[in-house]
Design a protein around this motif. Structure first.
Motif, PDB file in Angstrom:
ATOM      1  N   ILE A 158      27.816  46.940  89.056  1.00  0.00           N
ATOM      2  CA  ILE A 158      27.226  47.458  88.671  1.00  0.00           C
ATOM      3  C   ILE A 158      25.089  47.061  89.568  1.00  0.00           C
ATOM      4  N   LYS A 159      24.760  48.610  89.726  1.00  0.00           N
ATOM      5  CA  LYS A 159      22.978  47.907  89.792  1.00  0.00           C
ATOM      6  C   LYS A 159      22.085  49.012  88.759  1.00  0.00           C
ATOM      7  N   THR A 160      21.926  48.046  87.230  1.00  0.00           N
ATOM      8  CA  THR A 160      21.128  49.536  86.769  1.00  0.00           C
ATOM      9  C   THR A 160      19.649  48.871  87.115  1.00  0.00           C
ATOM     10  N   ILE A 161      18.915  49.863  86.711  1.00  0.00           N
ATOM     11  CA  ILE A 161      17.115  50.069  87.212  1.00  0.00           C
ATOM     12  C   ILE A 161      16.614  49.427  85.899  1.00  0.00           C
ATOM     13  N   ALA A 162      16.718  48.499  85.181  1.00  0.00           N
ATOM     14  CA  ALA A 162      15.746  47.476  84.316  1.00  0.00           C
ATOM     15  C   ALA A 162      14.003  48.580  83.716  1.00  0.00           C
ATOM     16  N   GLY A 193       5.748  47.192  85.695  1.00  0.00           N
ATOM     17  CA  GLY A 193       5.913  46.139  84.342  1.00  0.00           C
ATOM     18  C   GLY A 193       6.502  47.215  83.007  1.00  0.00           C
ATOM     19  N   GLU A 194       6.672  48.216  83.251  1.00  0.00           N
ATOM     20  CA  GLU A 194       7.296  49.147  82.144  1.00  0.00           C
ATOM     21  C   GLU A 194       8.779  49.279  82.005  1.00  0.00           C
ATOM     22  N   PRO A 195       9.267  48.718  81.117  1.00  0.00           N
ATOM     23  CA  PRO A 195      11.261  48.764  80.475  1.00  0.00           C
ATOM     24  C   PRO A 195      11.544  50.323  80.756  1.00  0.00           C
ATOM     25  N   GLU A 196      11.973  50.039  80.935  1.00  0.00           N
ATOM     26  CA  GLU A 196      13.373  52.238  81.485  1.00  0.00           C
ATOM     27  C   GLU A 196      14.682  51.692  80.699  1.00  0.00           C
ATOM     28  N   MET A 197      15.430  51.429  81.580  1.00  0.00           N
ATOM     29  CA  MET A 197      16.663  51.415  80.640  1.00  0.00           C
ATOM     30  C   MET A 197      16.265  50.693  79.229  1.00  0.00           C
ATOM     31  N   THR A 198      16.312  51.147  77.922  1.00  0.00           N
ATOM     32  CA  THR A 198      16.768  49.964  76.746  1.00  0.00           C
ATOM     33  C   THR A 198      17.670  49.170  76.674  1.00  0.00           C
ATOM     34  N   GLU A 199      18.218  48.304  75.828  1.00  0.00           N
ATOM     35  CA  GLU A 199      19.497  47.188  76.163  1.00  0.00           C
ATOM     36  C   GLU A 199      20.088  47.593  74.958  1.00  0.00           C
ATOM     37  N   ASP A 200      19.933  48.105  74.312  1.00  0.00           N
ATOM     38  CA  ASP A 200      21.351  48.592  74.383  1.00  0.00           C
ATOM     39  C   ASP A 200      21.773  49.765  75.830  1.00  0.00           C
ATOM     40  N   GLY A 223      11.457  43.866  80.743  1.00  0.00           N
ATOM     41  CA  GLY A 223      12.626  44.347  81.132  1.00  0.00           C
ATOM     42  C   GLY A 223      13.673  43.219  81.500  1.00  0.00           C
ATOM     43  N   ILE A 224      13.240  42.489  82.071  1.00  0.00           N
ATOM     44  CA  ILE A 224      13.615  41.310  82.474  1.00  0.00           C
ATOM     45  C   ILE A 224      14.743  40.601  81.493  1.00  0.00           C
ATOM     46  N   LYS A 225      13.861  40.452  80.597  1.00  0.00           N
ATOM     47  CA  LYS A 225      14.312  39.601  79.194  1.00  0.00           C
ATOM     48  C   LYS A 225      15.411  40.742  78.487  1.00  0.00           C
ATOM     49  N   ARG A 238      19.153  39.348  77.758  1.00  0.00           N
ATOM     50  CA  ARG A 238      19.883  39.735  76.489  1.00  0.00           C
ATOM     51  C   ARG A 238      21.459  40.462  76.780  1.00  0.00           C
ATOM     52  N   ALA A 239      21.201  41.444  77.250  1.00  0.00           N
ATOM     53  CA  ALA A 239      22.485  42.842  77.533  1.00  0.00           C
ATOM     54  C   ALA A 239      23.344  41.596  78.330  1.00  0.00           C
ATOM     55  N   GLY A 240      23.365  40.757  79.379  1.00  0.00           N
ATOM     56  CA  GLY A 240      23.776  39.994  79.555  1.00  0.00           C
ATOM     57  C   GLY A 240      24.850  39.938  81.335  1.00  0.00           C
ATOM     58  N   VAL A 241      23.158  40.394  81.407  1.00  0.00           N
ATOM     59  CA  VAL A 241      23.525  40.610  83.134  1.00  0.00           C
ATOM     60  C   VAL A 241      23.724  39.295  84.069  1.00  0.00           C
ATOM     61  N   ARG A 242      24.064  39.325  85.160  1.00  0.00           N
ATOM     62  CA  ARG A 242      24.199  38.317  85.711  1.00  0.00           C
ATOM     63  C   ARG A 242      23.185  38.021  86.645  1.00  0.00           C
ATOM     64  N   SER A 243      22.540  38.696  87.516  1.00  0.00           N
ATOM     65  CA  SER A 243      21.167  38.027  87.449  1.00  0.00           C
ATOM     66  C   SER A 243      20.119  39.278  87.662  1.00  0.00           C
ATOM     67  N   ILE A 244      19.245  39.026  87.651  1.00  0.00           N
ATOM     68  CA  ILE A 244      17.908  40.314  88.109  1.00  0.00           C
ATOM     69  C   ILE A 244      16.937  40.424  89.288  1.00  0.00           C
ATOM     70  N   GLU A 245      16.806  41.621  90.034  1.00  0.00           N
ATOM     71  CA  GLU A 245      16.680  41.565  91.388  1.00  0.00           C
ATOM     72  C   GLU A 245      15.060  41.906  90.950  1.00  0.00           C
ATOM     73  N   HIS A 246      14.275  41.121  92.237  1.00  0.00           N
ATOM     74  CA  HIS A 246      12.807  41.557  91.972  1.00  0.00           C
ATOM     75  C   HIS A 246      12.228  39.987  91.311  1.00  0.00           C
ATOM     76  N   ALA A 247      12.014  39.846  89.781  1.00  0.00           N
ATOM     77  CA  ALA A 247      11.138  39.392  88.478  1.00  0.00           C
ATOM     78  C   ALA A 247      10.207  39.430  89.035  1.00  0.00           C
ATOM     79  N   SER A 248       9.488  39.849  90.058  1.00  0.00           N
ATOM     80  CA  SER A 248       7.884  40.543  90.059  1.00  0.00           C
ATOM     81  C   SER A 248       7.114  39.709  89.068  1.00  0.00           C
ATOM     82  N   LEU A 249       6.906  39.832  87.914  1.00  0.00           N
ATOM     83  CA  LEU A 249       5.998  39.690  86.393  1.00  0.00           C
ATOM     84  C   LEU A 249       6.951  38.627  85.635  1.00  0.00           C
ATOM     85  N   ILE A 250       7.466  37.998  86.437  1.00  0.00           N
ATOM     86  CA  ILE A 250       8.771  37.368  84.917  1.00  0.00           C
ATOM     87  C   ILE A 250       7.173  36.423  84.381  1.00  0.00           C
TER      88      ILE A 250
END
Length: 426
Positions: A209-213, A225-232, A257-259, A263-275
């Motif tokens: 599954i691919k989410t847009i965080a 830089g703005e979070p979209e999907m919430t942690e919940d 959004g990366i954090k 915390r939600a338990g994803v396996r991987s982060i795509e892009h991580a541009s502004l980490i």
């Protein structure tokens, strides 16, 4: 005297199935890149039966019944893996409405063309991370698996799980609620909706599954830089997928959004541009993979400017390209898990190997870059016993180049020979 036909058949059927059906290859490699040990071997031959590698040993006489394949003039590597592709899509252009103008059937056919280019470029496996035309990636994967079209082994997402008007939507063309239903299969406003959409995509055959965080660079009206999907919401997706044995990846540029995604338990982060440093530490501690597409920013700036892509796209690309590369260097130094993904489809398919030189430029050794697209990528997929290395029991996915990529990493941009499942495809 001629034997009765039933006796001939009986004699044939008494043979072991492997003697009747096996296709044995004895492949001689000039140099063999052992990505598990991190070194290069010479004088090695690879024994292949049907689609699997059965042994690697010093070369000798050709085994009885085997076909000897001479790759002694080449460096041989495992088939390459790109973990961030968009094969089943119309491709990036200045025309915002192109995905809408391209029917699902046309999208699938375009995907078949893209799949062949990708395979011939030496990428025998891809993780296709979403399409505007939902489920066309599943159809393409199934067509490749059935042998109807040539292409890499595909792991597919089915669609994007995204908030309304978020980074996974086709914004700025027509009102989003007027888009065709297959373009909004993963749109969700609440954790409950996100969980239901996740279950639906898995039922339809999605491999992950691919989410847009966070917002996206190449989506109108969203900011990276703005979070979209919430942690919940993200956690609801992860828990639903985990219960079905499926992992989740998150498109996430911004640190918040990366954090949230980690915390939600994803396996991987795509892009991580502004980490940021805290998110890097979280990724390291949790074992979360980063898949950072550090090549295509230059392509977007160059070709996007020449072709008149939306200024919003170009601005966001400029704001994320260099800082992403700094983040990549930090991730390499800290030992964060990194795997190879390029965002192909933003740039032309088949040019996937251009990112290797960037990964070396920004901190990796050539061997680390190669490992990121072989054994490390296979680990992220959870397929390290099947893919990613030249080793007994793995699929016979091999590529060969004239030069030694450990001394010239750009050699991987010029793949000479490709084998997938024990069959030479180029």
């Amino acid at each position: 005297m001629t034997q009765p036909i039933f006796l001939v058949l009986a004699a044939a059927l008494s043979l072991a199935p492997s003697a009747l059906l096996a296709n044995d290859i004895y492949l001689e490699a000039g140099r063999l890149v052992d990505v598990q040990a991190g070194n290069v071997l010479t004088g090695q031959c690879i024994s292949i039966t049907d689609d699997k590698i059965t042994a690697i040993a010093s070369c000798g006489p050709t085994p009885k019944g085997a076909e000897r394949v001479d790759w002694s003039g080449f460096t041989v590597l495992p088939g390459l893996i790109d973990l961030h592709t968009h094969l089943a899509d119309a491709g990036q252009s200045a025309d915002l409405g192109l995905p809408l103008k391209t029917s699902p059937a046309a999208t699938a056919l375009i995907g078949a063309h893209n799949a062949r280019l990708t395979l011939e470029a030496g990428f025998t496996t891809v993780r296709d991370v979403g399409t505007y035309r939902g489920l066309t990636d599943i159809a393409l994967r199934d067509a490749i698996n059935a042998g109807h079209v040539p292409g890499p082994r595909m792991f597919v997402a089915g669609a994007y799980i995204t908030i309304p008007k978020g980074g996974g939507e086709l914004n700025g063309v027509i009102p989003n609620d007027q888009l065709p239903s297959d373009m909004r299969l993963g749109v969700a406003s609440t954790p409950e909706e996100a969980a239901a959409k996740t279950a639906f995509l898995i039922e339809q055959g999605a491999d992950f599954i691919k989410t847009i965080a966070t917002g996206a660079v190449l989506a109108i009206g969203t900011e990276p830089g703005e979070p979209e999907m919430t942690e919940d919401q993200l956690r609801a997706v992860v828990e639903t997928a985990r219960a079905k044995g499926v992992f989740v990846t998150a498109h996430a540029h911004g640190a918040v959004g990366i954090k949230n995604a980690i915390r939600a338990g994803v396996r991987s982060i795509e892009h991580a541009s502004l980490i940021d440093d805290d998110a890097l530490a979280m990724a390291k501690a949790s074992g979360t993979w980063l898949v950072m597409d550090i090549y295509n920013g230059d392509y977007i700036d160059d070709i996007g400017t020449k072709e008149g892509w939306p200024e919003e796209y170009l601005r966001k690309n400029r704001e994320t390209t260099d800082v992403q590369r700094v983040g990549f260097m930090k991730a390499v130094k800290r030992g964060v898990k990194l795997a190879y993904g390029t965002d192909s489809g933003v740039y032309p398919h088949g040019q996937n190997a251009k990112q290797f030189a960037y990964m070396v430029r920004y901190g990796m050794t050539p061997m680390q870059a190669i490992q990121s697209a072989t054994i490390r990528a296979a680990e992220l997929l959870g397929k390290e016993k099947m893919l990613g290395a030249i080793a007994a029991g793995r699929f016979a996915d091999l590529v060969a180049v004239k030069e030694n990529p450990l001394t010239n990493i750009t050699a991987l941009e010029h793949i000479a020979l490709v084998m997938k499942d024990g069959k030479i495809v180029r």
